[in-house]
Scaffold this motif. Structure first.
Motif, PDB file in Angstrom:
ATOM      1  N   LEU A  20     -87.424  -2.267 -15.755  1.00 58.71           N
ATOM      2  CA  LEU A  20     -86.087  -2.239 -15.156  1.00 58.71           C
ATOM      3  C   LEU A  20     -86.224  -2.299 -13.640  1.00 58.71           C
ATOM      4  CD1 LEU A  20     -83.035  -1.978 -15.442  1.00 58.71           C
ATOM      5  CD2 LEU A  20     -83.310   0.489 -15.438  1.00 58.71           C
ATOM      6  N   ILE A  22     -84.113  -2.799 -10.074  1.00 61.51           N
ATOM      7  CA  ILE A  22     -82.787  -2.715  -9.467  1.00 61.51           C
ATOM      8  C   ILE A  22     -82.764  -3.587  -8.222  1.00 61.51           C
ATOM      9  CG2 ILE A  22     -81.143  -1.160  -8.356  1.00 61.51           C
ATOM     10  CD1 ILE A  22     -81.431  -0.677 -11.377  1.00 61.51           C
ATOM     11  N   VAL A  49     -78.621  -8.293 -13.474  1.00 58.95           N
ATOM     12  CA  VAL A  49     -77.889  -7.340 -14.319  1.00 58.95           C
ATOM     13  C   VAL A  49     -78.178  -7.632 -15.792  1.00 58.95           C
ATOM     14  CG1 VAL A  49     -75.598  -6.539 -15.040  1.00 58.95           C
ATOM     15  CG2 VAL A  49     -76.112  -6.848 -12.602  1.00 58.95           C
ATOM     16  N   ALA A  52     -81.654  -6.520 -16.582  1.00 58.15           N
ATOM     17  CA  ALA A  52     -81.717  -5.062 -16.689  1.00 58.15           C
ATOM     18  C   ALA A  52     -81.155  -4.595 -18.025  1.00 58.15           C
ATOM     19  CB  ALA A  52     -80.957  -4.417 -15.530  1.00 58.15           C
ATOM     20  N   LEU A  77     -77.269   1.868 -16.518  1.00 59.22           N
ATOM     21  CA  LEU A  77     -77.516   0.961 -15.386  1.00 59.22           C
ATOM     22  C   LEU A  77     -76.843   1.482 -14.124  1.00 59.22           C
ATOM     23  CD1 LEU A  77     -78.875  -1.577 -14.419  1.00 59.22           C
ATOM     24  CD2 LEU A  77     -76.912  -2.881 -15.252  1.00 59.22           C
ATOM     25  N   TYR A  81     -78.924   2.569 -10.819  1.00 56.82           N
ATOM     26  CA  TYR A  81     -78.608   1.933  -9.544  1.00 56.82           C
ATOM     27  C   TYR A  81     -78.306   2.986  -8.487  1.00 56.82           C
ATOM     28  CZ  TYR A  81     -76.944  -1.537  -6.260  1.00 56.82           C
ATOM     29  OH  TYR A  81     -76.815  -2.337  -5.161  1.00 56.82           O
TER      30      TYR A  81
END
Length: 123
Positions: A20, A22, A49, A52, A77, A81
């Motif tokens: 993952l 960001i 996005v 992720a 998410l 973030y």
């Protein structure tokens, strides 16, 4: 004083999701007419996005879950973030949930039974 996680005895819990990543979120200039058009504009600017969401879904299913909700993935998410950035508001429109589910299933047909997909009410 204990931190929030400290109250639950989770101080040492590792909160990283493998794979993952960001990135900075970019918002389209102006709003296109339909939800689909707004989604497409957002997705063009923020392809990370989807990646992720794919990473979160894969990890969750790999751990033995049979079903997963896009709402939960959106909130994870948003959480990740907020923890990874400072001063950068992450606006992920809930209207895009249905579109992201469809993209996830299109890219990973084996996940179709993991998500509940309802008919779209609007374009």
């Amino acid at each position: 004083m204990k931190t929030f996680l400290g109250w639950w005895g989770m101080e040492g819990v590792q909160d990283e999701i493998p794979g993952l990543v960001i990135h900075t979120v970019r918002q389209p200039d102006g709003q296109a007419g339909t939800i689909q058009a707004q989604f497409e504009a957002f997705h063009r600017l923020n392809p990370w996005v989807l990646h992720a969401l794919e990473s979160l879904t894969a990890e969750y299913l790999r751990r033995g879950a049979a079903r997963v909700g896009i709402g939960m993935l959106f909130e994870v998410l948003r959480w990740r973030y907020a923890m990874a950035t400072e001063g950068d508001e992450f606006r992920l429109n809930n209207n895009f949930r249905s579109r992201y589910v469809r993209l996830l299933i299109e890219r990973h047909p084996q996940w179709e039974s993991a998500f509940e997909v309802r008919a779209l009410r609007t374009d």
